[in-house]
Enzyme design. Structure first.
Site, PDB file in Angstrom:
ATOM      1  N   SER A  65     -29.391  12.695  -6.977  1.00  0.00           N
ATOM      2  CA  SER A  65     -28.202  12.155  -6.596  1.00  0.00           C
ATOM      3  C   SER A  65     -28.132  12.370  -4.842  1.00  0.00           C
ATOM      4  CB  SER A  65     -26.839  13.003  -7.325  1.00  0.00           C
ATOM      5  OG  SER A  65     -25.633  12.423  -6.597  1.00  0.00           O
ATOM      6  N   ASP A 277     -23.128   7.693  -2.766  1.00  0.00           N
ATOM      7  CA  ASP A 277     -24.042   8.664  -2.904  1.00  0.00           C
ATOM      8  C   ASP A 277     -25.340   8.321  -3.112  1.00  0.00           C
ATOM      9  OD1 ASP A 277     -23.755   8.564  -5.432  1.00  0.00           O
ATOM     10  OD2 ASP A 277     -23.989  10.458  -5.876  1.00  0.00           O
ATOM     11  N   ASP A 279     -27.462   8.084  -5.742  1.00  0.00           N
ATOM     12  CA  ASP A 279     -27.734   7.501  -7.139  1.00  0.00           C
ATOM     13  C   ASP A 279     -26.510   6.485  -7.443  1.00  0.00           C
ATOM     14  OD1 ASP A 279     -25.968   9.695  -7.714  1.00  0.00           O
ATOM     15  OD2 ASP A 279     -26.700  10.025  -9.734  1.00  0.00           O
ATOM     16  N   ALA A 372     -12.058  14.701  -6.225  1.00  0.00           N
ATOM     17  CA  ALA A 372     -11.843  14.623  -4.896  1.00  0.00           C
ATOM     18  C   ALA A 372     -13.130  13.871  -4.090  1.00  0.00           C
ATOM     19  CB  ALA A 372     -11.420  15.868  -4.005  1.00  0.00           C
ATOM     20  N   PRO A 500     -17.851  29.878  -8.945  1.00  0.00           N
ATOM     21  CA  PRO A 500     -19.379  29.733  -8.614  1.00  0.00           C
ATOM     22  C   PRO A 500     -19.822  28.203  -8.889  1.00  0.00           C
ATOM     23  CG  PRO A 500     -18.737  30.525 -10.742  1.00  0.00           C
ATOM     24  CD  PRO A 500     -17.476  30.478 -10.104  1.00  0.00           C
ATOM     25  N   SER A 501     -20.529  27.803  -7.783  1.00  0.00           N
ATOM     26  CA  SER A 501     -21.159  26.556  -7.912  1.00  0.00           C
ATOM     27  C   SER A 501     -22.179  26.326  -9.039  1.00  0.00           C
ATOM     28  CB  SER A 501     -22.035  26.416  -6.543  1.00  0.00           C
ATOM     29  OG  SER A 501     -22.832  25.124  -6.890  1.00  0.00           O
ATOM     30  N   THR A 503     -24.206  23.880  -9.002  1.00  0.00           N
ATOM     31  CA  THR A 503     -25.378  23.238  -8.675  1.00  0.00           C
ATOM     32  C   THR A 503     -26.136  24.014  -7.619  1.00  0.00           C
ATOM     33  OG1 THR A 503     -24.204  21.914  -7.009  1.00  0.00           O
ATOM     34  CG2 THR A 503     -24.387  21.191  -8.985  1.00  0.00           C
TER      35      THR A 503
HETATM   36  C1  16G Z   1     -22.263  17.770 -10.058  1.00  0.00           C
HETATM   37  C2  16G Z   1     -21.367  16.914 -10.893  1.00  0.00           C
HETATM   38  C3  16G Z   1     -20.038  16.501  -9.727  1.00  0.00           C
HETATM   39  C4  16G Z   1     -19.343  18.020  -9.462  1.00  0.00           C
HETATM   40  C5  16G Z   1     -20.575  18.826  -8.695  1.00  0.00           C
HETATM   41  C6  16G Z   1     -19.964  20.152  -8.404  1.00  0.00           C
HETATM   42  C7  16G Z   1     -21.951  15.307 -12.476  1.00  0.00           C
HETATM   43  C8  16G Z   1     -22.459  14.189 -12.838  1.00  0.00           C
HETATM   44  N1  16G Z   1     -21.800  15.863 -11.106  1.00  0.00           N
HETATM   45  O1  16G Z   1     -22.769  17.042  -8.916  1.00  0.00           O
HETATM   46  O2  16G Z   1     -19.178  16.131 -10.866  1.00  0.00           O
HETATM   47  O3  16G Z   1     -18.253  17.590  -8.506  1.00  0.00           O
HETATM   48  O4  16G Z   1     -21.653  18.957  -9.553  1.00  0.00           O
HETATM   49  O5  16G Z   1     -21.014  20.931  -7.745  1.00  0.00           O
HETATM   50  O6  16G Z   1     -21.213  16.024 -13.295  1.00  0.00           O
HETATM   51  P1  16G Z   1     -20.748  22.364  -7.634  1.00  0.00           P
HETATM   52  O7  16G Z   1     -20.495  23.075  -8.831  1.00  0.00           O
HETATM   53  O8  16G Z   1     -22.056  23.027  -6.845  1.00  0.00           O
HETATM   54  O9  16G Z   1     -19.621  22.610  -6.593  1.00  0.00           O
HETATM   55 MG    MG Z   2     -24.591  11.267  -7.778  1.00  0.00          MG
END
Ligand code: 16G
Ligand code: MG
Length: 545
Positions: A65, A277, A279, A372, A500-501, A503
């Site tokens: 992504s 973005d 993807d 958002a 907590p993030s 990702t």
């Molecule tokens: C991922 C999620 C997105 C979310 C983001 C939050 C999918 C396909 N994508 O990119 O929806 O806004 O994570 O990231 O579910 P964060 O947890 O690091 O804030």
């Molecule tokens: Mg994406």
């Protein structure tokens, strides 16, 4: 079992770096591409099992992504085009982390727990983004599928939403559309032309849109789409991937986080522009006003535009269908206030992550969901689609109702209901602006965003932050929520939360308030509280300059 011998043999060609531990997060696995070969092979295996279990086609998308070019990732797509069921996210993590010699045992465990019949046929659809690592990582997925005796169809380079769409089309025997890229363009462009063909006096400016393709797959696909649009929409593409780097100084994430135009975009005052973005499952719009100020129209503004349009059409059609907007804690307070108090639309808040919003939106006749950050779509229940169809075929209704039913019918066709889709969302927004005769400034002025600020805090263990109430409040560490409450009270319209993030290994802080200075101060003070109360590492956050 001969099948498992093949798995062992092939798995030796996709070895796991010893000791490496990865987690199937909010959007699948995502990390440096050079760590992912074994993960891809194993996701090929898992998708094959999931296909046997569901007796349907499963999708595998190779993409990271909005991450930098050096990263990659993978996500699984369930039969109706939705994100894979959460129990299987757990299996994905177990399989990815099994050491070489325990992989077969881990597979057997999934087969036993899920009572999977290995005689069942299996079929996997595969797609990938434009990253240089995506070719060989896709090959690893295909190796996994074939090692377990599954069939596969490789769509090559497609956007994430296109792959979701193909999976849904094939599993519904073509009822949702034709499972080809060509079929996707035909369905969307046809609906777009139907929606816009009766709009009179559309000027060239109204038909023109600047698109930042983030140097990614969306850029390639939007070029392919354009010839189907019969000049009803003319796209000027920047960051088309011919020279720039993927997501570098461009794309929806960059624009949203930096609140500024991407590299290469020269906008005339009032010119509509949008960014995808990497993807193409997210989109944001923006423009510059005559004084040169930059204005962002994010997922909240998109949800408001679309839900207002749909609500008005339902009224005109005389259809009593319940419409709701699903948001997350990141939704700007002004948008929620406008939706609830001015538009009188039901608003529901869920945890961050597409699957949570998607699930919540399924509870309504029409569920409009957007994060958002620009990730979102609209879901129509089967009952809602039936009622719209019946009305559009009813010969005994007046012209106003007929027109509204026609527009609703084509709006349903224009929307990719499987997942948020930058291309489909872009066409929908363009159609709505055309039908309503609105400029981007008029859209922007529906409500005014509260100034806000997002920050990141590094802590030793982000799991110590436990949230509740759709991530709007924290349960632990002790005292943090009380601190946030008292800080937010100091500022007019102050609101803040931390989570907590899913990702990155960080804690995210969001704050909004009546003016930017207050939002910045509140975000800083909350960051400091997180650092102090939740085991911050490194230097304490610094006050805003
Ligand atoms: C991922 C999620 C997105 C979310 C983001 C939050 C999918 C396909 N994508 O990119 O929806 O806004 O994570 O990231 O579910 P964060 O947890 O690091 O804030
Ligand atoms: Mg994406």
């Amino acid at each position: 079992m001969a099948q498992f011998e093949e798995v062992s043999r092939k798995s030796a060609l996709h070895t796991k770096p010893e000791g490496l531990v990865l987690q199937y997060g909010t959007a699948g696995f995502r990390t440096s591409a050079r760590l992912l070969d074994h993960v891809m092979f194993r996701m090929g295996l898992l998708a094959t099992l999931r296909s046997r279990k569901t007796r349907a086609i499963i999708g595998v998308m190779v993409t990271a992504s909005h991450n930098p070019e050096e990263d990659n990732g993978v996500k699984l797509v369930d039969p109706m085009g939705e994100m894979v069921a959460s129990a299987w996210e757990g299996y994905a993590t177990v399989l990815a982390n099994a050491e070489q010699d325990t992989l077969v045992a881990a597979l057997e465990d999934v087969i036993e727990r899920e009572a999977i019949s290995m005689d069942q046929q299996a079929s996997v659809f595969l797609g990938r983004d434009t990253r240089s690592s995506s070719d060989s990582l896709s090959q690893a997925v295909l190796d996994g599928v074939s090692a377990l005796g599954g069939q596969s169809r490789d769509y090559g380079k497609v956007t994430t939403p296109q792959l979701h769409y193909m999976v849904c089309c094939q599993n519904t025997q073509g009822r949702y559309g034709d499972a080809t890229v060509e079929g996707y363009y035909q369905k969307l462009s046809r609906a777009f032309i139907q929606l816009t063909k009766n709009v009179s006096n559309r000027t060239d400016d109204q038909k023109h849109l600047l698109v930042d393709g983030a140097n990614g797959i969306g850029a390639l696909k939007v070029c392919e789409l354009e010839r189907y649009l019969q000049q009803e929409l003319k796209l000027s593409l920047v960051n088309d991937g011919s020279s720039g780097k993927l997501n570098h100084l461009c794309g929806a994430d960059y624009v949203k986080m930096q609140q500024k135009a991407p590299a290469g975009v020269e906008m005339r005052a009032g010119e509509r522009s949008c960014s995808f973005d990497g993807d193409a499952d997210r989109i944001v719009y923006y423009y510059r006003d005559s004084a040169g100020s930059f204005h962002l129209l994010d997922g909240d503004k998109i949800a408001t535009l679309i839900s207002t349009y749909l609500k008005d059409l339902l009224t005109q059609a005389g259809l009593d269908l319940q419409i709701a907007v699903v948001q997350t804690a990141y939704a700007n307070g002004s948008s929620t206030d406008y939706l609830e108090n001015t538009m009188k639309v039901k608003v529901k808040c869920t945890k961050t992550g597409v699957k949570h919003l998607h699930h919540a939106a399924q509870e309504f006749h029409i569920g409009v969901y957007f994060e958002a950050n620009g990730h979102g779509t609209v879901l129509f229940s089967a009952a809602a689609e039936d009622r719209i169809l019946q009305l559009s075929q009813d010969p005994n209704i007046n012209d106003e109702r007929k027109r509204a039913a026609f527009l609703l019918q084509n709006t349903v066709d224009l929307i990719n209901q499987t997942v948020g889709d930058a291309i489909s969302d872009m066409l929908l927004i363009e159609a709505v602006l055309a039908i309503r005769g609105m400029t981007i400034q008029q859209w922007d002025s529906i409500y005014t965003d509260l100034p806000n600020r997002q920050l990141k805090v590094k802590v030793a263990e982000r799991g110590v932050i436990v949230t509740t109430d759709a991530e709007r409040r924290t349960l632990s560490p002790a005292g943090l929520q009380e601190t946030i409450d008292s800080l937010a009270r100091k500022y007019g319209q102050g609101r803040a939360f931390v989570r907590p993030s899913g990702t990155e290994d960080i804690v995210r802080v969001y704050a909004e308030a009546a003016n930017q200075e207050s939002a910045d101060a509140l975000a800083y003070e909350v960051s400091l509280a997180v650092h102090r109360l939740a085991g911050g590492v490194g230097e304490e956050p610094k006050p805003p300059q």
